[in-house]
Scaffold this motif. Structure first.
Motif, PDB file in Angstrom:
ATOM      1  N   MET A   1       0.890  -1.272   0.040  1.00  0.00           N
ATOM      2  CA  MET A   1       0.107   0.005  -0.047  1.00  0.00           C
ATOM      3  C   MET A   1       0.747   1.412   0.002  1.00  0.00           C
ATOM      4  O   MET A   1       0.446   2.151  -0.817  1.00  0.00           O
ATOM      5  N   PRO A   2       1.954   1.194   0.947  1.00  0.00           N
ATOM      6  CA  PRO A   2       2.679   2.479   0.657  1.00  0.00           C
ATOM      7  C   PRO A   2       3.241   2.840  -0.492  1.00  0.00           C
ATOM      8  O   PRO A   2       3.556   3.905  -1.133  1.00  0.00           O
ATOM      9  N   ARG A   3       3.748   1.489  -1.453  1.00  0.00           N
ATOM     10  CA  ARG A   3       4.084   1.916  -2.913  1.00  0.00           C
ATOM     11  C   ARG A   3       3.063   2.212  -3.716  1.00  0.00           C
ATOM     12  O   ARG A   3       3.332   3.396  -4.543  1.00  0.00           O
ATOM     13  N   PHE A   4       2.000   1.823  -3.577  1.00  0.00           N
ATOM     14  CA  PHE A   4       0.733   2.561  -4.373  1.00  0.00           C
ATOM     15  C   PHE A   4       0.625   4.161  -4.093  1.00  0.00           C
ATOM     16  O   PHE A   4       0.307   4.832  -4.940  1.00  0.00           O
ATOM     17  N   ILE A   5       0.660   4.478  -2.839  1.00  0.00           N
ATOM     18  CA  ILE A   5       0.445   5.990  -2.649  1.00  0.00           C
ATOM     19  C   ILE A   5       1.906   6.760  -3.190  1.00  0.00           C
ATOM     20  O   ILE A   5       1.612   7.774  -3.599  1.00  0.00           O
ATOM     21  N   PHE A   6       2.972   6.107  -2.966  1.00  0.00           N
ATOM     22  CA  PHE A   6       4.068   6.788  -3.440  1.00  0.00           C
ATOM     23  C   PHE A   6       3.800   6.954  -5.179  1.00  0.00           C
ATOM     24  O   PHE A   6       4.195   7.980  -5.768  1.00  0.00           O
ATOM     25  N   VAL A 677      -4.622   0.667 -12.698  1.00  0.00           N
ATOM     26  CA  VAL A 677      -5.081  -0.721 -12.811  1.00  0.00           C
ATOM     27  C   VAL A 677      -3.827  -1.657 -12.649  1.00  0.00           C
ATOM     28  O   VAL A 677      -4.066  -2.576 -12.008  1.00  0.00           O
ATOM     29  N   ILE A 678      -2.780  -1.229 -13.289  1.00  0.00           N
ATOM     30  CA  ILE A 678      -1.650  -1.886 -13.058  1.00  0.00           C
ATOM     31  C   ILE A 678      -0.918  -2.231 -11.875  1.00  0.00           C
ATOM     32  O   ILE A 678      -0.942  -3.327 -11.214  1.00  0.00           O
ATOM     33  N   LEU A 679      -1.042  -0.938 -11.056  1.00  0.00           N
ATOM     34  CA  LEU A 679      -0.582  -1.076  -9.773  1.00  0.00           C
ATOM     35  C   LEU A 679      -1.700  -1.773  -8.833  1.00  0.00           C
ATOM     36  O   LEU A 679      -1.112  -2.681  -8.055  1.00  0.00           O
ATOM     37  N   TYR A 680      -2.844  -1.726  -9.276  1.00  0.00           N
ATOM     38  CA  TYR A 680      -3.741  -2.656  -8.404  1.00  0.00           C
ATOM     39  C   TYR A 680      -3.587  -4.044  -8.560  1.00  0.00           C
ATOM     40  O   TYR A 680      -3.654  -4.621  -7.581  1.00  0.00           O
ATOM     41  N   TYR A 681      -3.300  -4.496  -9.890  1.00  0.00           N
ATOM     42  CA  TYR A 681      -3.001  -5.745 -10.141  1.00  0.00           C
ATOM     43  C   TYR A 681      -1.615  -6.225  -9.304  1.00  0.00           C
ATOM     44  O   TYR A 681      -1.828  -7.417  -8.966  1.00  0.00           O
ATOM     45  N   HIS A 682      -0.928  -5.161  -9.566  1.00  0.00           N
ATOM     46  CA  HIS A 682       0.620  -5.441  -8.895  1.00  0.00           C
ATOM     47  C   HIS A 682       0.513  -5.883  -7.244  1.00  0.00           C
ATOM     48  O   HIS A 682       0.968  -6.720  -6.794  1.00  0.00           O
ATOM     49  N   PHE A 683      -0.230  -5.016  -6.689  1.00  0.00           N
ATOM     50  CA  PHE A 683      -0.204  -4.888  -5.159  1.00  0.00           C
ATOM     51  C   PHE A 683      -1.360  -5.899  -4.692  1.00  0.00           C
ATOM     52  O   PHE A 683      -1.335  -6.155  -3.483  1.00  0.00           O
ATOM     53  N   ARG A 687      -0.991 -10.231  -4.413  1.00  0.00           N
ATOM     54  CA  ARG A 687      -0.817 -10.586  -3.389  1.00  0.00           C
ATOM     55  C   ARG A 687      -1.537 -11.815  -2.686  1.00  0.00           C
ATOM     56  O   ARG A 687      -1.209 -12.489  -2.022  1.00  0.00           O
ATOM     57  N   LYS A 688      -3.017 -11.869  -3.410  1.00  0.00           N
ATOM     58  CA  LYS A 688      -3.599 -13.022  -2.977  1.00  0.00           C
ATOM     59  C   LYS A 688      -3.249 -14.366  -3.481  1.00  0.00           C
ATOM     60  O   LYS A 688      -3.279 -15.206  -2.805  1.00  0.00           O
ATOM     61  N   PHE A 689      -2.222 -14.537  -4.357  1.00  0.00           N
ATOM     62  CA  PHE A 689      -1.799 -15.738  -4.878  1.00  0.00           C
ATOM     63  C   PHE A 689      -0.328 -15.910  -4.157  1.00  0.00           C
ATOM     64  O   PHE A 689      -0.098 -17.001  -4.015  1.00  0.00           O
ATOM     65  N   LYS A 690       0.101 -15.019  -3.530  1.00  0.00           N
ATOM     66  CA  LYS A 690       1.347 -14.672  -3.034  1.00  0.00           C
ATOM     67  C   LYS A 690       1.356 -15.385  -1.494  1.00  0.00           C
ATOM     68  O   LYS A 690       2.238 -16.127  -1.214  1.00  0.00           O
ATOM     69  N   VAL A 691       0.438 -15.008  -0.753  1.00  0.00           N
ATOM     70  CA  VAL A 691       0.064 -15.284   0.749  1.00  0.00           C
ATOM     71  C   VAL A 691       0.102 -16.993   0.866  1.00  0.00           C
ATOM     72  O   VAL A 691       0.983 -17.440   1.622  1.00  0.00           O
ATOM     73  N   PRO A 692      -0.620 -17.693   0.241  1.00  0.00           N
ATOM     74  CA  PRO A 692      -0.585 -19.006   0.674  1.00  0.00           C
ATOM     75  C   PRO A 692       0.870 -19.647   0.288  1.00  0.00           C
ATOM     76  O   PRO A 692       1.387 -20.573   1.196  1.00  0.00           O
ATOM     77  N   CYS A 693       1.589 -19.276  -0.666  1.00  0.00           N
ATOM     78  CA  CYS A 693       2.908 -19.841  -1.100  1.00  0.00           C
ATOM     79  C   CYS A 693       3.790 -19.558  -0.037  1.00  0.00           C
ATOM     80  O   CYS A 693       4.660 -20.331   0.727  1.00  0.00           O
ATOM     81  N   VAL A 694       3.558 -18.404   0.912  1.00  0.00           N
ATOM     82  CA  VAL A 694       4.509 -17.888   1.976  1.00  0.00           C
ATOM     83  C   VAL A 694       4.240 -18.894   3.097  1.00  0.00           C
ATOM     84  O   VAL A 694       5.289 -19.285   3.666  1.00  0.00           O
ATOM     85  N   LYS A 695       3.254 -19.021   3.302  1.00  0.00           N
ATOM     86  CA  LYS A 695       2.561 -20.063   4.437  1.00  0.00           C
ATOM     87  C   LYS A 695       3.341 -21.493   4.363  1.00  0.00           C
ATOM     88  O   LYS A 695       3.674 -22.123   5.121  1.00  0.00           O
ATOM     89  N   TYR A 696       3.109 -21.827   2.999  1.00  0.00           N
ATOM     90  CA  TYR A 696       3.498 -23.054   2.612  1.00  0.00           C
ATOM     91  C   TYR A 696       4.992 -23.485   2.892  1.00  0.00           C
ATOM     92  O   TYR A 696       5.584 -24.403   3.463  1.00  0.00           O
ATOM     93  N   PHE A 697       5.848 -22.331   2.531  1.00  0.00           N
ATOM     94  CA  PHE A 697       7.245 -22.461   2.832  1.00  0.00           C
ATOM     95  C   PHE A 697       7.490 -22.381   4.298  1.00  0.00           C
ATOM     96  O   PHE A 697       8.551 -22.758   4.652  1.00  0.00           O
TER      97      PHE A 697
END
Length: 702
Positions: A1-6, A677-683, A687-697
């Motif tokens: 979110m801070p990156r989005f504001i920046f 739109v690109i920033l929304y997609y990026h942040f 993120r929704k797809f990356k969070v489970p992976c982090v938990k798994y690792f």
């Protein structure tokens, strides 16, 4: 979110840095008017100092010297013939520039209109003498007008003007009053004067004064004069004579005159320069640089090497192929523009017979000018305006009236561009050609009306009045008035006016054939030529209007040649292409569009200035004034009537934004939306797809 504001803040900063949304730097329509390149009759190589609106104030007003200024018109035939004389006169007086400077103002240049009007110049060439420290603000400091154009008479006039002045003499001037005794010269002599000389001459001689002025820039020599009656006792019998004075008041003979003024003057000056060692090895005089006026320097002179004088040879022209024939509306409209905005506008006061002549001329134009509807309606507005006047008219008020009366449906053409009347140089043809064409068109239009209500003398008398009171070339005007002195006796029908003007034009062509004012690429002929109209030429007979011409055939030819149906109407497009190049199919803006564009731009700028002043006041006053009093209300702004700028690609909206503004805003809006739109997609989405992976690792590492 801070990156989005920046990134969002970065976009906003970029937005404002680019000027989008900031009305103070937004795009506005800029109308660039191509100036007409004009050449005067003098150049920087001449000893004539070219004066104009940019340097008149700095070089002329308030200076401790006399100015001798020619006011001329670069198309005036008399001015063209006089120009070599004025060049020679300026060269002859070149060494006098500490006391007298010779200049010239081209009144054909629109930029110099105010200068020529201020000096009430109505005929060309006109020569004025301005006293030292001249100022327009002092009524007593009036200019003296010369009534001669002869070189010797002009010199006598200026010498009389400066040696018997009716004004305070500047302290930097030399002394012109003759000495009473030889010893008087030592009251002026200084250590710097290595040569002290006296010119003994008759009472009416000007040689001594000329020598004084010729050597005014040589600090090592002091020259004064004494009259014959005061030196006869010394046994001097030949006058004028040049003597050098020794410190014991004895004198030694240097040279004697022959009675030829110019010859004596140059003999005396050469003798003194030779004594000072100012001749080169080939026996030629080393000249002094007197060009302080030309380059804006001080008044002193510097010794420079001798330079061969420029020969006043006519310029060589390459033949100009011409495929333009017939009468072009552009030439006619250019004649109207120049006549109204230059010839009439230059007059300081228009009253009495001059005002009557203007009324008659404008009335004839309104009735018979075969132009477009907007021009015709403007001419009728001008007729009503002149008819309503109950007081004298001035040049300023005339120009103001022209501007005020114009509108979208009635206006004066704003372009001066010659087509059929284009000369090989700007000094040739142009306005004189176009005004002759205009006169012919008016007489033919009056004749073609075939109405008993048409006054046969209306157009010829209107033309005569204009030529007498407004046409700038004084010599041309006098010749025309002389030819027109029998109008009432010669003209009884409108057809007579057509033939009379044709005959008068041919007389003028015959008189000016081979003249300096004749364009070498367009020699003046008897019109129409045998090639143009074979049936117009025949052996002379008593029944013809002019011997050697078939009058009925000439009348028929003129009626067709100058008739409305044969006037080339596409000259405006041709002029626009020649002056500005192709406009990619876009129609050229007319007067009203340019006027509105200039007006809109000015009003927008006024709004911005008003905002700046309010902000400055708010910053300076702070809390001392209630905020509501400092708030900029919409009602405080001047009302702006915005109009579309056809052909310019820039439309002014009700809020002052142009089509370009909206286009750029839309592009940036789309870009910003895409970035968001690109920033929304990026942040968010990733993120929704990356969070489970982090938990798994994390679980696997444990």
């Amino acid at each position: 979110m801070p990156r989005f504001i920046f990134w969002l803040q970065f976009i906003v900063v970029l937005w404002h840095w680019a000027g989008i949304g900031n009305p103070s730097v937004r795009a506005v329509p800029v109308i660039i008017k191509n100036p007409i390149k004009k050449e005067g009759l003098y150049s920087s190589q001449d000893d004539v100092i070219i004066l104009n609106k940019n340097n008149m104030e700095d070089r002329v007003y308030g200076k401790s010297k006399v100015w001798m200024i020619e006011f001329y018109n670069s198309w005036c035939g008399h001015c063209i013939k006089f120009a070599p004389t004025w060049r020679q006169f300026a060269s002859d007086l070149r060494g006098w520039r500490r006391v007298v400077s010779v200049g010239a103002v081209d009144c054909a240049n629109d930029d110099n209109l105010e200068i020529c009007r201020d000096f009430d110049i109505e005929a060309y060439p006109s020569i004025l003498l301005l006293p030292p420290n001249f100022s327009k603000k002092l009524p007593k400091m009036t200019a003296k007008k010369l009534n001669t154009l002869e070189k010797l008479e002009m010199k006598d006039t200026v010498l009389e003007y400066i040696t018997n002045p009716q004004f305070p003499v500047p302290p930097t001037w030399p002394r012109f009053k003759p000495l009473q005794t030889v010893g008087d010269i030592w009251e002026e002599a200084k250590d710097e004067h290595k040569f002290v000389v006296l010119v003994f001459e008759d009472d009416g001689s000007i040689v001594g004064r000329e020598v004084i002025l010729d050597l005014v820039d040589y600090p090592s020599v002091l020259v004064r004069t004494m009259h014959k009656k005061d030196v006869e006792k010394f046994g001097i019998i030949k006058y004028p004579s040049l003597y050098i004075i020794n410190k014991d008041s004895s004198f030694q003979h240097l040279a004697s005159g022959s009675g030829m003024i110019d010859s004596d003057r140059h003999r005396f000056v050469d003798k003194l320069l030779s004594m000072m060692g100012l001749f080169d090895s080939e026996g030629r005089r080393i000249k002094v640089n007197h060009d302080s006026d030309k380059h804006g320097g001080g008044e002193g002179g510097n010794v420079v090497k001798f330079q061969q004088a420029r020969e006043d040879t006519p310029a060589k022209h390459q033949p100009i192929p011409s495929t333009v024939t017939g009468v072009h509306m552009q030439d006619l409209e250019s004649a109207l523009h120049y006549a109204f905005r230059q010839e009439v506008a230059i007059c300081k006061t228009i009253d009495g017979p001059k005002l009557d002549a203007l009324r008659n001329f404008v009335s004839a134009l309104a009735k018979y000018f075969p132009g477009r509807g907007e021009v015709s309606r403007f001419l009728w507005k001008l007729v009503d305006y002149l008819g309503s006047l109950d007081m004298p008219l001035t040049g300023d008020s005339w120009v103001s009236a022209i501007d005020t009366l114009q509108g979208k449906e009635a206006f004066l053409p704003d372009q001066v561009h010659w087509v059929s009347c284009q000369g090989s140089q700007s000094r040739y043809r142009g306005y004189p050609c176009s005004v002759w064409t205009l006169f012919h068109v008016l007489t033919v239009a009056a004749n073609n009306q075939q109405s008993s209500a048409v006054n046969a003398l209306e157009v010829p008398m209107a033309i005569r009045g204009y030529m007498e009171h407004f046409f700038g070339c004084s010599e041309c005007s006098q010749h025309f008035i002389q030819m027109a002195s029998t109008l009432e006796k010669d003209i009884h029908r409108p057809a007579d006016a057509v033939l009379w003007l044709w005959a008068a034009h041919n007389k003028a062509n015959k008189r000016l054939h081979g003249d300096d004012s004749e364009d070498p690429q367009h020699p003046k002929i008897q019109f129409p030529s045998a090639q143009d109209c074979p049936e117009c030429h025949k052996p002379p007979s008593d029944s013809d209007y002019v011997p050697g011409w078939n009058s009925s055939a000439v009348a028929s030819f003129l009626g067709k040649f100058y008739g409305k149906e044969n006037i080339i109407q596409d000259a405006l497009t041709l002029a626009g292409d020649a002056a500005e190049g192709s406009r990619s199919g876009k129609e050229e803006m007319d007067w009203w569009e340019k006027k509105q564009g200039d007006g809109d731009l000015k009003k927008i700028q006024e709004q911005h200035e008003q905002k700046k002043r309010r902000k400055a006041a708010n910053f300076a006053l702070g809390d001392q004034v209630p905020a509501e009093k400092l708030r900029l209300e919409i009602n405080d702004l001047p009302a702006v009537d915005y109009h579309s700028q056809r052909g310019s690609g820039l439309l002014i909206s009700r809020w002052g934004f142009s089509r370009l503004d909206f286009g750029v805003c839309m592009v940036f809006y789309v870009m910003c939306a895409a970035i968001i739109v690109i920033l929304y997609y990026h942040f968010i989405v990733q993120r929704k797809f990356k969070v489970p992976c982090v938990k798994y690792f994390k679980n696997s590492w444990v």
